[in-house]
Design a protein around this motif. Structure first.
Motif, PDB file in Angstrom:
ATOM      1  N   ALA A 386      49.545  29.447  29.920  1.00  0.00           N
ATOM      2  CA  ALA A 386      49.357  30.653  29.121  1.00  0.00           C
ATOM      3  C   ALA A 386      47.946  30.686  28.563  1.00  0.00           C
ATOM      4  CB  ALA A 386      50.381  30.692  27.987  1.00  0.00           C
ATOM      5  N   VAL A 387      47.243  31.816  28.816  1.00  0.00           N
ATOM      6  CA  VAL A 387      45.827  31.902  28.434  1.00  0.00           C
ATOM      7  C   VAL A 387      45.589  33.204  27.693  1.00  0.00           C
ATOM      8  CG1 VAL A 387      43.485  32.054  29.324  1.00  0.00           C
ATOM      9  CG2 VAL A 387      45.132  30.554  30.449  1.00  0.00           C
ATOM     10  N   ASP A 388      44.965  33.116  26.502  1.00  0.00           N
ATOM     11  CA  ASP A 388      44.496  34.338  25.839  1.00  0.00           C
ATOM     12  C   ASP A 388      42.991  34.433  26.015  1.00  0.00           C
ATOM     13  OD1 ASP A 388      43.496  32.445  24.183  1.00  0.00           O
ATOM     14  OD2 ASP A 388      44.501  33.156  22.345  1.00  0.00           O
ATOM     15  N   LEU A 389      42.359  35.403  25.368  1.00  0.00           N
ATOM     16  CA  LEU A 389      40.925  35.608  25.581  1.00  0.00           C
ATOM     17  C   LEU A 389      40.119  34.365  25.188  1.00  0.00           C
ATOM     18  CD1 LEU A 389      38.712  37.868  26.255  1.00  0.00           C
ATOM     19  CD2 LEU A 389      38.416  37.930  23.782  1.00  0.00           C
ATOM     20  N   HIS A 390      40.488  33.781  24.030  1.00  0.00           N
ATOM     21  CA  HIS A 390      39.761  32.619  23.528  1.00  0.00           C
ATOM     22  C   HIS A 390      39.769  31.479  24.542  1.00  0.00           C
ATOM     23  CE1 HIS A 390      38.141  29.972  20.444  1.00  0.00           C
ATOM     24  NE2 HIS A 390      39.025  29.050  20.873  1.00  0.00           N
ATOM     25  N   ILE A 391      40.985  31.173  25.013  1.00  0.00           N
ATOM     26  CA  ILE A 391      41.100  30.076  25.979  1.00  0.00           C
ATOM     27  C   ILE A 391      40.479  30.483  27.314  1.00  0.00           C
ATOM     28  CG2 ILE A 391      42.760  28.675  27.306  1.00  0.00           C
ATOM     29  CD1 ILE A 391      44.528  28.761  24.765  1.00  0.00           C
ATOM     30  N   GLY A 392      40.646  31.755  27.657  1.00  0.00           N
ATOM     31  CA  GLY A 392      40.075  32.258  28.923  1.00  0.00           C
ATOM     32  C   GLY A 392      38.589  31.993  29.004  1.00  0.00           C
ATOM     33  N   ILE A 393      37.917  32.165  27.869  1.00  0.00           N
ATOM     34  CA  ILE A 393      36.472  31.896  27.872  1.00  0.00           C
ATOM     35  C   ILE A 393      36.208  30.400  27.728  1.00  0.00           C
ATOM     36  CG2 ILE A 393      34.315  32.248  26.604  1.00  0.00           C
ATOM     37  CD1 ILE A 393      35.304  35.060  25.884  1.00  0.00           C
ATOM     38  N   ALA A 394      36.852  29.781  26.727  1.00  0.00           N
ATOM     39  CA  ALA A 394      36.556  28.378  26.425  1.00  0.00           C
ATOM     40  C   ALA A 394      36.896  27.480  27.603  1.00  0.00           C
ATOM     41  CB  ALA A 394      37.309  27.942  25.181  1.00  0.00           C
ATOM     42  N   GLU A 395      37.999  27.760  28.267  1.00  0.00           N
ATOM     43  CA  GLU A 395      38.421  26.891  29.363  1.00  0.00           C
ATOM     44  C   GLU A 395      38.131  27.515  30.719  1.00  0.00           C
ATOM     45  OE1 GLU A 395      42.346  25.371  28.747  1.00  0.00           O
ATOM     46  OE2 GLU A 395      41.943  24.893  26.634  1.00  0.00           O
ATOM     47  N   SER A 396      37.520  28.705  30.651  1.00  0.00           N
ATOM     48  CA  SER A 396      37.030  29.370  31.851  1.00  0.00           C
ATOM     49  C   SER A 396      38.130  29.609  32.885  1.00  0.00           C
ATOM     50  CB  SER A 396      35.875  28.566  32.475  1.00  0.00           C
ATOM     51  OG  SER A 396      35.136  29.401  33.329  1.00  0.00           O
ATOM     52  N   CYS A 397      39.134  30.409  32.472  1.00  0.00           N
ATOM     53  CA  CYS A 397      40.207  30.724  33.396  1.00  0.00           C
ATOM     54  C   CYS A 397      39.862  31.971  34.197  1.00  0.00           C
ATOM     55  CB  CYS A 397      41.504  30.945  32.612  1.00  0.00           C
ATOM     56  SG  CYS A 397      42.851  31.489  33.690  1.00  0.00           S
ATOM     57  N   ASN A 398      39.762  31.808  35.497  1.00  0.00           N
ATOM     58  CA  ASN A 398      39.422  32.955  36.335  1.00  0.00           C
ATOM     59  C   ASN A 398      40.550  33.984  36.360  1.00  0.00           C
ATOM     60  OD1 ASN A 398      37.045  31.766  36.920  1.00  0.00           O
ATOM     61  ND2 ASN A 398      37.594  31.146  39.014  1.00  0.00           N
ATOM     62  N   VAL A 399      41.783  33.496  36.393  1.00  0.00           N
ATOM     63  CA  VAL A 399      42.937  34.389  36.541  1.00  0.00           C
ATOM     64  C   VAL A 399      42.986  35.397  35.400  1.00  0.00           C
ATOM     65  CG1 VAL A 399      45.460  34.500  36.547  1.00  0.00           C
ATOM     66  CG2 VAL A 399      44.272  32.765  37.937  1.00  0.00           C
ATOM     67  N   TYR A 400      42.687  34.903  34.165  1.00  0.00           N
ATOM     68  CA  TYR A 400      42.695  35.788  33.011  1.00  0.00           C
ATOM     69  C   TYR A 400      41.747  36.972  33.255  1.00  0.00           C
ATOM     70  CZ  TYR A 400      42.313  37.520  28.251  1.00  0.00           C
ATOM     71  OH  TYR A 400      42.336  38.331  27.149  1.00  0.00           O
ATOM     72  N   PHE A 401      40.567  36.673  33.805  1.00  0.00           N
ATOM     73  CA  PHE A 401      39.576  37.728  34.022  1.00  0.00           C
ATOM     74  C   PHE A 401      39.897  38.583  35.242  1.00  0.00           C
ATOM     75  CE2 PHE A 401      37.423  35.077  30.998  1.00  0.00           C
ATOM     76  CZ  PHE A 401      36.779  36.000  30.199  1.00  0.00           C
ATOM     77  N   TYR A 402      40.528  37.943  36.249  1.00  0.00           N
ATOM     78  CA  TYR A 402      41.000  38.743  37.392  1.00  0.00           C
ATOM     79  C   TYR A 402      41.944  39.814  36.908  1.00  0.00           C
ATOM     80  CZ  TYR A 402      39.348  35.034  40.611  1.00  0.00           C
ATOM     81  OH  TYR A 402      38.598  34.148  41.309  1.00  0.00           O
ATOM     82  N   ARG A 403      42.831  39.380  35.999  1.00  0.00           N
ATOM     83  CA  ARG A 403      43.845  40.324  35.521  1.00  0.00           C
ATOM     84  C   ARG A 403      43.222  41.453  34.700  1.00  0.00           C
ATOM     85  NH1 ARG A 403      49.143  38.826  36.450  1.00  0.00           N
ATOM     86  NH2 ARG A 403      49.477  36.614  36.850  1.00  0.00           N
ATOM     87  N   LEU A 404      42.166  41.117  33.938  1.00  0.00           N
ATOM     88  CA  LEU A 404      41.462  42.178  33.204  1.00  0.00           C
ATOM     89  C   LEU A 404      41.007  43.266  34.167  1.00  0.00           C
ATOM     90  CD1 LEU A 404      39.106  40.468  30.572  1.00  0.00           C
ATOM     91  CD2 LEU A 404      41.445  41.284  30.286  1.00  0.00           C
ATOM     92  N   ALA A 405      40.459  42.782  35.291  1.00  0.00           N
ATOM     93  CA  ALA A 405      39.923  43.747  36.259  1.00  0.00           C
ATOM     94  C   ALA A 405      41.036  44.452  37.021  1.00  0.00           C
ATOM     95  CB  ALA A 405      38.978  43.050  37.222  1.00  0.00           C
ATOM     96  N   ALA A 406      42.066  43.673  37.384  1.00  0.00           N
ATOM     97  CA  ALA A 406      43.096  44.220  38.256  1.00  0.00           C
ATOM     98  C   ALA A 406      44.132  45.036  37.486  1.00  0.00           C
ATOM     99  CB  ALA A 406      43.788  43.074  39.011  1.00  0.00           C
TER     100      ALA A 406
END
Lengths: 671, 377
Positions: A386-406
């Motif tokens: 489970a990743v929120d914005l904070h973790i998405g950036i700090a731990e660099s989760c690509n999926v979180y950002f893919y989902r933003l776009a998709a």
């Protein structure tokens, strides 16, 4: 008796004497007339010719301005290079040559080579070579100071040997800062055509790259001239009063000195920090002013070798190396190279989503290590859960950002717009070298490039700084500076002041704001916090590389490289050039940031492992230097001596014109 | 008794104007040499001292010549001529090359230049011939054949050295002496008609390349200033640089800055012109004019044909030297190696000129027939 009288009869001659006398007088009158013509009628012309014969206008060399770093350390100056000239015909090969060779300290091979050349020239009596043996030739270029001293001491023993000093550009830090400073080269015929009107002549050296090129007109100075008397053999003569018309002399004007924003000690620290890697670039920018404290590009080159002094062969070799090395040492990786930013771009995607109000930063997404979208699977580094914005950036989760776009509607254009607001994908206008623009791809641009077909997958790549997105190291540093200072994008500045050779400041350049971004402070604070966590929180991508006592916030990046290498190249090379670029972008300290730093290690691999440690080393060096100088400055101030040598009190505090960071606590006394 | 007569003759008949004119020129020459050679170091800077020695030596020689009645020379005429021609032949065997041309015979202490003295010997020989061959009607070409051959032999030898200047000078002296004699109009016209073809012949078969160069350079002076035209160009500039009053002694820049090679032999007049201006050159030309006109006057008063021809011949030597030298230096004639009488440096040149002056003095002192001669009892 009659015979005698007849023999002495001069009647035959008598009538002719007066005619002869007349002829003589007329002939001499004729010569006198000619002299009257030359000495009275044409006197002025002849006097002018006689004066031209002996009066020469010799140019007086000027000195090129010195380039200093922010603390006054010399980065580029001119030194005299001593060249040795002889006239082969006039050199005494038995008496003078052996002494000359020993004073010069010539090796056996070099001595034999020069001796052979001299002998050949001296023996050449044919038409073609005849001129050369009676002309001065350059026997040895840039002879050592010891040799110069020896030659001057024994001048009397060395007739017909001449040592001529010529100014040569000298870079005491050698490779350090070479790309920014640039180098000098002899002006070529094409360029000379354009520059002649500005007073350039054959053999002049002109700045070719970097600051030497961009600030040429300031650095160069103006030649002076002096009229002197020279005899028919070309020797100078003293005197000239009454012969040389006024004005006799115009003094040369030395070039302007430049005070840079760069810090030589930081450049050295960058070089040291990058020793483990073979190629890349580092930029360190003051977030409060946009002043560039350090720019470093690897591999470098020694501008001393290129700028001459050590001979044409050295210059040729240096250029060959510069342009055949596959690691491209001639390219300034911080300014002229555009690279995919990879994950270091994620904060801007996040800001774009936040500013548009498209997401709830606290909402979590599941990362299973990849996201299937269309026919493709878009991969993540590992399973983040489970990743929120904070973790998405700090731990660099690509999926979180893919989902933003998709899924959240953060499209390419929204991302590109935010990138552009931060100055990415456009030239920064630093103005010292040819600059790469980079690219913030929009939907329209991608469609055009893909033959009218737009695929949503492009947007997914753009969200993590991959695909067609490219930036330069300097752009990213300025963008991170803007993140750190609350949204002020500065014009990068590298020359801080222009000074006369006597040290008077002629022109000082204030920081210039390029854009004041209207971003919501809470959004900025959220990204800020995530960047702090990226280094300082367990699980952060740069957490393992952190250094105690070095307070940094930032983001790592591991940018995939498009496979470009063709067949026929050695395997290890293919492996190297297909490896990812390692990035780290951030700022320090975390509270009231002072500097933004970007490190790129070309084909370095993982950003957290290869780029972040370098960034931390550089920041540590920055902190130590600031502390030292602050102490020195305070000590000096305490003694009441004002400005301390080697420390600029303005270096530590934001100057006037800087915009207050909205993320900082308000200053004392403010409402 | 004899010495009384000599002393008396010297007092009564000494030609002071001739003497003073010659001395003035020589003094100006030495002063000018001092400046001209001041640009050199070492031996060449002291040439003016050698010049004084030569003037004294030549003066003594001239004194001897003055004392001996010139009519003795009449008897010795062909002997001296023969000696001169023999010397010229010897030059080919003994002489040393100086700048590609062999003119001197080294006699140990000094170098003897036979071509210089040949001028005097030729004048004496021609004087003797004309003295012995009086005519009341005009001369034909055949009558002039023997003097022409007398001139042609040394002239040809000198041309072979090669020394175009001196060869030309001998011819001009011959022409000057001929100008005194009465020649038939038809012969003169014939001679004039021959001038064109003979010039063509000389240009194509006699002159050497460097001699032709000097003429072409003269015709087109600015074509090759840096090499072949250097002398002529810079001499002309030096003269003009003098202006009306000159740059002052030792202050001529063309000379001081080494633009004037040969400034002490062939080009001292340029140095002088630069330092003394038009005023100075007018004075020097005046002196030469006086000297030559005075020589004509001496010739016109001579009591016999030999003396008259001798006077005209010596006057012609001085005239042609002065005119050609000043002409070439000022750019109205091509550059040929002809010295300025009593002004240029050079032992043989100075001695020859002093001998010419001495012969003039000799003729001048014995002009009145009524005076008893000391040497003919």
């Amino acid at each position: 008796m009659s015979l005698v009288s007849q023999r002495s009869d001069v009647t035959e001659f008598r009538r002719r004497f007066k005619w002869l006398a007349l002829a003589v007088v007329l002939a001499f009158l004729g010569i006198a007339t000619r002299l009257f013509q030359l000495q009275v009628v044409e006197s002025d012309e002849n006097r002018a010719t006689a004066r031209e014969n002996i009066v020469r206008r010799v140019t007086l060399a000027t000195t090129r301005g010195i380039i200093r770093d922010r603390n006054g350390k010399v980065l580029a100056a001119s030194r005299p290079s001593y060249n040795l000239y002889v006239v082969p015909e006039k050199l005494d090969m038995v008496g003078t040559w052996p002494k000359l060779a020993s004073y010069l300290g010539l090796g056996v091979d070099e001595r034999a080579r020069i001796e052979a050349m001299l002998t050949q020239l001296r023996g050449d009596d044919t038409g073609a070579g005849h001129g050369r043996k009676s002309q001065q030739i350059l026997l040895k270029e840039d002879i050592s100071r010891d040799a110069v001293a020896a030659l001057l001491t024994h001048e009397a023993e060395l007739p017909k040997v001449e040592v001529v000093p010529v100014p040569v550009r000298y870079y005491p830090f050698e490779e350090v800062g070479a790309h920014v400073l640039g180098y000098m080269a002899e002006v070529d015929a094409d360029k000379l055509g354009q520059l002649r009107s500005s007073g350039y002549v054959e053999g002049d050296r002109v700045g070719v790259t970097g600051i030497e090129r961009a600030w040429e007109s300031y650095l160069r100075g103006t030649r002076g001239w002096e009229k002197v008397l020279v005899d028919a053999k070309g020797r100078r003569r003293a005197g000239g009063e009454g012969i040389i018309e006024d004005p006799r002399r115009t003094d040369p004007i030395p070039g302007r000195d430049l005070r840079l924003t760069l810090d030589a000690d930081l450049l050295k620290a960058m070089e040291k920090a990058m020793r483990g890697e073979i190629a890349g670039g580092i930029a360190l920018v003051d977030v409060r002013t946009g002043r560039i404290l350090g720019l470093y590009s690897k591999p470098g080159f020694d501008p001393n070798a290129l700028s001459g002094g050590s001979g044409k062969q050295v210059i040729r070799d240096a250029f060959r190396r510069l342009y055949t090395d596959p690691l491209k040492p001639a390219l300034d990786k911080t300014i002229a190279g555009a690279y995919p930013p990879g994950s270091t771009f994620k904060p801007f995607t996040a800001l774009a989503a936040l500013e548009k109000g498209l997401i709830d930063p606290r909402a979590t997404q599941m990362c299973k290590g990849a996201l299937s979208f269309g026919k493709r699977s878009f991969r993540c580094t590992h399973v983040h859960g489970a990743v929120d914005l904070h973790i998405g950036i700090a731990e660099s989760c690509n999926v979180y950002f893919y989902r933003l776009a998709a899924e959240a509607g953060v499209g390419m254009d929204i991302i590109a717009e935010m990138g552009q607001r931060f100055g990415l994908g456009a030239k920064t206008g630093v103005g010292v070298s040819a600059e790469a623009a980079g690219r913030m791809p929009t939907r329209a641009w991608m469609t055009l490039r893909n033959k009218g077909q737009f695929r949503l997958g492009f947007g997914l790549n753009a969200a993590i700084g991959q695909g067609a997105t490219t930036v330069t190291v300097l752009q990213l540093a300025l963008a991170y500076a803007a993140l750190a200072n609350g949204g002020t994008l500065y014009q990068p500045q590298i020359v801080r002041a222009v000074e006369t050779s006597a040290g008077t400041v002629v022109q000082e350049f204030a920081p210039r704001v390029r854009r004041q971004m209207d971003l919501r402070p809470e959004n900025l604070a959220m990204v800020h916090k995530a960047l702090v966590a990226g280094v300082n929180q367990v699980g952060g991508t740069a957490y393992r590389a952190r250094l105690t006592g070095v307070e940094v916030a930032g983001k790592t990046g591991t940018a995939q490289v498009s496979h470009r290498l063709t067949r026929g190249v050695e395997n290890d090379r293919v492996w190297y050039f297909n490896r990812e670029h390692a990035w780290f972008s951030g700022f320090a300290p975390t509270k009231s940031p002072e500097v933004a730093i970007v490190v790129l290690v070309e084909h370095g691999g993982a950003g957290g492992k290869h780029a972040a440690p370098i960034a931390f080393e550089v920041v540590r060096a920055y902190q130590e230097l600031t502390r030292e100088r602050g102490a020195a400055g305070r000590a000096a101030a305490g003694r009441g001596q004002g400005r301390a040598a080697g420390a600029d009190p303005r270096a530590g505090s934001p100057p006037a014109g800087a915009v207050r960071n909205p993320l900082d606590p308000p200053p004392q006394g403010a409402p | 008794m004899r010495s009384d007569t000599l002393a008396h003759r010297l007092r009564e008949h000494f030609d002071w104007p001739l003497f003073i004119a010659a001395v003035l020129i020589a003094v100006l020459g030495v002063v000018n040499l001092y400046s001209a050679t001041s640009v050199y170091q070492g031996a060449r800077s002291e040439l003016y001292i050698s010049q004084v020695y030569w003037l004294v030596l030549g003066g003594i020689l001239g004194g001897v010549v003055v004392v001996v009645d010139y009519r003795h020379l009449e008897r010795l005429g062909y002997v001296l001529y023969g000696f001169g021609v023999t010397s010229l032949v010897l030059v080919f065997a003994l002489a040393r090359d100086v700048r590609g041309s062999a003119r001197w015979i080294d006699l140990g202490a000094f170098k003897y230049q036979p071509s210089e003295f040949m001028k005097i010997f030729l004048v004496i020989a021609l004087a003797k011939y004309l003295h012995d061959d009086p005519r009341s009607e005009g001369r034909t070409l055949r009558d002039l054949a023997i003097p022409a051959v007398l001139t042609a032999i040394p002239a040809a030898l000198i041309l072979r050295q090669p020394d175009l200047g001196t060869a030309t000078l001998l011819s001009l002296v011959f022409v000057s002496i001929c100008a005194m004699t009465r020649v038939k109009l038809k012969s003169i016209l014939l001679l004039l008609a021959a001038v064109g073809p003979s010039l063509w012949f000389v240009w194509n078969y006699v002159l050497l390349q460097y001699q032709k160069d000097r003429v072409t350079i003269f015709l087109n002076p600015e074509a090759d200033i840096l090499r072949r035209g250097w002398h002529a160009h810079h001499a002309r500039v030096a003269i003009g640089n003098g202006g009306l009053f000159g740059n002052g002694f030792m202050k001529g820049t063309q000379n001081q800055f080494l633009f004037m090679p040969d400034q002490y032999t062939d080009f001292p007049f340029a140095v002088y012109s630069e330092e003394w201006g038009f005023v100075g050159t007018s004075l020097l030309i005046g002196l030469y004019t006086f000297l030559v006109v005075w020589a004509v006057r001496i010739a016109s008063q001579a009591k016999d044909r030999f003396g008259a021809v001798l006077g005209i011949g010596c006057g012609a030597i001085i005239f042609w030297h002065a005119a050609i030298n000043m002409g070439m230096v000022s750019g109205v004639l091509p550059v040929v190696g002809v010295t300025l009488p009593l002004f240029s440096y050079g032992g043989s040149s100075v001695t020859t000129m002093l001998l010419a002056v001495a012969l003039l003095m000799n003729v001048s002192m014995r002009r009145s027939a009524g005076v008893p001669t000391f040497d003919r009892p």
